[in-house]
Design a protein around this motif. Structure first.
Motif, PDB file in Angstrom:
ATOM      1  N   ALA A 148      19.534  32.125  57.178  1.00  0.00           N
ATOM      2  CA  ALA A 148      20.770  31.711  57.849  1.00  0.00           C
ATOM      3  C   ALA A 148      21.732  31.064  56.861  1.00  0.00           C
ATOM      4  CB  ALA A 148      20.450  30.748  58.997  1.00  0.00           C
ATOM      5  N   PHE A 149      21.193  30.198  55.990  1.00  0.00           N
ATOM      6  CA  PHE A 149      22.029  29.560  54.971  1.00  0.00           C
ATOM      7  C   PHE A 149      22.662  30.600  54.055  1.00  0.00           C
ATOM      8  CE2 PHE A 149      22.406  25.096  54.890  1.00  0.00           C
ATOM      9  CZ  PHE A 149      21.330  24.565  55.580  1.00  0.00           C
ATOM     10  N   LEU A 150      21.859  31.562  53.601  1.00  0.00           N
ATOM     11  CA  LEU A 150      22.362  32.565  52.666  1.00  0.00           C
ATOM     12  C   LEU A 150      23.410  33.463  53.325  1.00  0.00           C
ATOM     13  CD1 LEU A 150      19.046  33.528  50.853  1.00  0.00           C
ATOM     14  CD2 LEU A 150      20.928  32.149  49.968  1.00  0.00           C
ATOM     15  N   GLN A 151      23.195  33.797  54.607  1.00  0.00           N
ATOM     16  CA  GLN A 151      24.182  34.617  55.317  1.00  0.00           C
ATOM     17  C   GLN A 151      25.504  33.869  55.443  1.00  0.00           C
ATOM     18  OE1 GLN A 151      22.208  35.589  58.988  1.00  0.00           O
ATOM     19  NE2 GLN A 151      21.406  37.519  58.198  1.00  0.00           N
ATOM     20  N   TYR A 152      25.418  32.569  55.721  1.00  0.00           N
ATOM     21  CA  TYR A 152      26.632  31.776  55.844  1.00  0.00           C
ATOM     22  C   TYR A 152      27.323  31.631  54.487  1.00  0.00           C
ATOM     23  CZ  TYR A 152      29.539  27.641  56.012  1.00  0.00           C
ATOM     24  OH  TYR A 152      30.584  26.765  55.869  1.00  0.00           O
ATOM     25  N   ALA A 153      26.528  31.423  53.417  1.00  0.00           N
ATOM     26  CA  ALA A 153      27.103  31.226  52.086  1.00  0.00           C
ATOM     27  C   ALA A 153      27.879  32.446  51.620  1.00  0.00           C
ATOM     28  CB  ALA A 153      26.000  30.886  51.081  1.00  0.00           C
ATOM     29  N   ALA A 154      27.496  33.632  52.096  1.00  0.00           N
ATOM     30  CA  ALA A 154      28.174  34.860  51.669  1.00  0.00           C
ATOM     31  C   ALA A 154      29.641  34.886  52.099  1.00  0.00           C
ATOM     32  CB  ALA A 154      27.446  36.080  52.228  1.00  0.00           C
ATOM     33  N   HIS A 155      30.001  34.102  53.134  1.00  0.00           N
ATOM     34  CA  HIS A 155      31.370  34.107  53.654  1.00  0.00           C
ATOM     35  C   HIS A 155      32.206  32.947  53.113  1.00  0.00           C
ATOM     36  CE1 HIS A 155      30.116  37.279  56.337  1.00  0.00           C
ATOM     37  NE2 HIS A 155      29.139  36.519  56.784  1.00  0.00           N
ATOM     38  N   LEU A 156      31.611  32.099  52.282  1.00  0.00           N
ATOM     39  CA  LEU A 156      32.348  30.947  51.767  1.00  0.00           C
ATOM     40  C   LEU A 156      33.329  31.369  50.676  1.00  0.00           C
ATOM     41  CD1 LEU A 156      29.752  28.071  51.391  1.00  0.00           C
ATOM     42  CD2 LEU A 156      31.671  28.169  52.941  1.00  0.00           C
ATOM     43  N   THR A 157      34.493  30.741  50.655  1.00  0.00           N
ATOM     44  CA  THR A 157      35.433  30.942  49.571  1.00  0.00           C
ATOM     45  C   THR A 157      35.738  29.585  48.945  1.00  0.00           C
ATOM     46  OG1 THR A 157      37.272  30.761  51.125  1.00  0.00           O
ATOM     47  CG2 THR A 157      36.498  32.974  50.604  1.00  0.00           C
ATOM     48  N   ALA A 158      35.778  29.553  47.637  1.00  0.00           N
ATOM     49  CA  ALA A 158      36.043  28.295  46.934  1.00  0.00           C
ATOM     50  C   ALA A 158      37.508  27.899  47.119  1.00  0.00           C
ATOM     51  CB  ALA A 158      35.731  28.455  45.457  1.00  0.00           C
ATOM     52  N   PRO A 159      37.787  26.583  47.150  1.00  0.00           N
ATOM     53  CA  PRO A 159      39.179  26.141  47.266  1.00  0.00           C
ATOM     54  C   PRO A 159      39.966  26.497  46.004  1.00  0.00           C
ATOM     55  CG  PRO A 159      37.704  24.273  46.964  1.00  0.00           C
ATOM     56  CD  PRO A 159      36.835  25.485  47.163  1.00  0.00           C
ATOM     57  N   PRO A 160      41.306  26.476  46.074  1.00  0.00           N
ATOM     58  CA  PRO A 160      42.126  26.820  44.901  1.00  0.00           C
ATOM     59  C   PRO A 160      41.794  25.924  43.710  1.00  0.00           C
ATOM     60  CG  PRO A 160      43.479  26.665  46.870  1.00  0.00           C
ATOM     61  CD  PRO A 160      42.108  26.185  47.253  1.00  0.00           C
ATOM     62  N   THR A 213      38.573  26.244  37.725  1.00  0.00           N
ATOM     63  CA  THR A 213      39.181  25.514  36.613  1.00  0.00           C
ATOM     64  C   THR A 213      38.651  24.094  36.525  1.00  0.00           C
ATOM     65  OG1 THR A 213      41.194  26.815  36.943  1.00  0.00           O
ATOM     66  CG2 THR A 213      41.384  24.842  35.597  1.00  0.00           C
ATOM     67  N   LYS A 214      38.547  23.431  37.675  1.00  0.00           N
ATOM     68  CA  LYS A 214      38.049  22.052  37.687  1.00  0.00           C
ATOM     69  C   LYS A 214      36.599  21.982  37.231  1.00  0.00           C
ATOM     70  CE  LYS A 214      41.128  20.480  41.381  1.00  0.00           C
ATOM     71  NZ  LYS A 214      41.218  20.051  42.789  1.00  0.00           N
ATOM     72  N   VAL A 215      35.778  22.947  37.694  1.00  0.00           N
ATOM     73  CA  VAL A 215      34.370  22.944  37.296  1.00  0.00           C
ATOM     74  C   VAL A 215      34.237  23.193  35.800  1.00  0.00           C
ATOM     75  CG1 VAL A 215      32.174  24.163  37.514  1.00  0.00           C
ATOM     76  CG2 VAL A 215      33.491  23.607  39.560  1.00  0.00           C
ATOM     77  N   MET A 216      35.021  24.133  35.261  1.00  0.00           N
ATOM     78  CA  MET A 216      34.940  24.445  33.836  1.00  0.00           C
ATOM     79  C   MET A 216      35.354  23.254  32.973  1.00  0.00           C
ATOM     80  SD  MET A 216      33.600  27.353  33.731  1.00  0.00           S
ATOM     81  CE  MET A 216      33.703  27.653  31.973  1.00  0.00           C
ATOM     82  N   LYS A 217      36.317  22.477  33.458  1.00  0.00           N
ATOM     83  CA  LYS A 217      36.735  21.291  32.706  1.00  0.00           C
ATOM     84  C   LYS A 217      35.628  20.242  32.658  1.00  0.00           C
ATOM     85  CE  LYS A 217      41.737  21.573  33.321  1.00  0.00           C
ATOM     86  NZ  LYS A 217      42.928  20.972  33.969  1.00  0.00           N
ATOM     87  N   MET A 218      34.803  20.219  33.693  1.00  0.00           N
ATOM     88  CA  MET A 218      33.719  19.228  33.750  1.00  0.00           C
ATOM     89  C   MET A 218      32.459  19.687  33.026  1.00  0.00           C
ATOM     90  SD  MET A 218      34.003  17.627  37.592  1.00  0.00           S
ATOM     91  CE  MET A 218      33.608  19.143  38.410  1.00  0.00           C
ATOM     92  N   VAL A 271      30.864  21.770  50.237  1.00  0.00           N
ATOM     93  CA  VAL A 271      31.544  20.476  50.251  1.00  0.00           C
ATOM     94  C   VAL A 271      32.984  20.627  49.790  1.00  0.00           C
ATOM     95  CG1 VAL A 271      31.578  18.187  49.187  1.00  0.00           C
ATOM     96  CG2 VAL A 271      29.420  19.140  49.986  1.00  0.00           C
ATOM     97  N   GLY A 272      33.211  21.420  48.741  1.00  0.00           N
ATOM     98  CA  GLY A 272      34.578  21.623  48.248  1.00  0.00           C
ATOM     99  C   GLY A 272      35.469  22.278  49.284  1.00  0.00           C
ATOM    100  N   SER A 273      34.931  23.281  49.983  1.00  0.00           N
ATOM    101  CA  SER A 273      35.706  23.989  50.999  1.00  0.00           C
ATOM    102  C   SER A 273      36.073  23.078  52.165  1.00  0.00           C
ATOM    103  CB  SER A 273      34.903  25.191  51.499  1.00  0.00           C
ATOM    104  OG  SER A 273      35.574  25.825  52.559  1.00  0.00           O
ATOM    105  N   PHE A 274      35.079  22.314  52.668  1.00  0.00           N
ATOM    106  CA  PHE A 274      35.334  21.440  53.808  1.00  0.00           C
ATOM    107  C   PHE A 274      36.210  20.253  53.432  1.00  0.00           C
ATOM    108  CE2 PHE A 274      31.067  22.985  55.642  1.00  0.00           C
ATOM    109  CZ  PHE A 274      31.701  24.074  56.218  1.00  0.00           C
TER     110      PHE A 274
END
Length: 203
Positions: free
Chosen positions: A49-61, A65-70, A101-104
């Motif tokens: 169920a978690f994996l099915q839900y994760a497939a529809h997630l989109t990262a925020p704008p 870039t923010k992750v790569m900087k960190m 967490v980032g999306s929400f």
């Protein structure tokens, strides 16, 4: 778990949807008599169920870039890559949590319109939902960007997002009452809703 490996294999084939009827019957009979396997199978279904839900997630704008900087410098990144290759499941789970967490969190700051999930036996004045005295609303009520005043009865849960709840002395709620006015409460509420929806779709 001391049960034969065949049962674990049958569980995986069942979740993949390619189990023969006689194998499915044998698996169900085993799960009824083996609490350990039943618990393990339940955890497998939750993971799917978690994996099915994760497939529809989109990262925020600008998330990438923010992750790569960190990210750490070259020497540390090589160590991080080795660790990630050695712990693929933990890495996938961590990325799932970060994306969720980032999306929400990004959606918390968006200005939303007033809305209410119930339309029968309620009165709406400005941005306040009123359950009148003597009336019973059957089912859950979710109020967004407004408040609720309960003078009658709600036969279900009440959730207020970006608002307040007011209970009259005669007001009753048979389920839980929840106010969501913090970003972490919002994140947790969305995660619970999505997981419950995914689990219901598996049943």
């Amino acid at each position: 778990m001391k049960c034969p490996n065949e049962m674990i294999s049958l569980m995986h084939h069942y979740l993949d949807g390619d189990l023969r009827p006689e194998e499915e019957q044998r698996l169900k009979e085993h799960l009824r008599s083996c609490a350990a396997c039943a618990a393990y199978f339940h955890e497998l279904k939750k993971t799917v169920a978690f994996l099915q839900y994760a497939a529809h997630l989109t990262a925020p704008p600008a998330f990438t870039t923010k992750v790569m900087k960190m990210m750490p410098k070259e020497k540390k990144s090589a160590r991080l890559r080795r660790w990630m290759h050695g712990h693929p499941l933990l890495t996938a789970a961590s990325l799932f949590v970060l994306l969720t967490v980032g999306s929400f969190a990004s959606s918390w700051g968006e200005n939303g319109a007033f809305s209410v999930s119930a339309d029968e036996h309620v009165i709406i004045r400005d941005h306040t939902v009123i359950v009148p005295k003597g009336e019973t609303v059957k089912g859950d009520i979710v109020v967004r960007n407004g408040s609720i005043r309960i003078e009658g009865t709600v036969d279900g849960n009440v959730t207020v997002i970006h608002g307040k709840k007011y209970m009259a002395s005669a007001g009753q709620v048979t389920g839980e009452i929840e106010e969501i006015n913090q970003v972490f409460e919002w994140i947790w509420y969305n995660i619970k809703e999505k997981v419950n929806h995914a689990l219901q779709s598996l049943e």
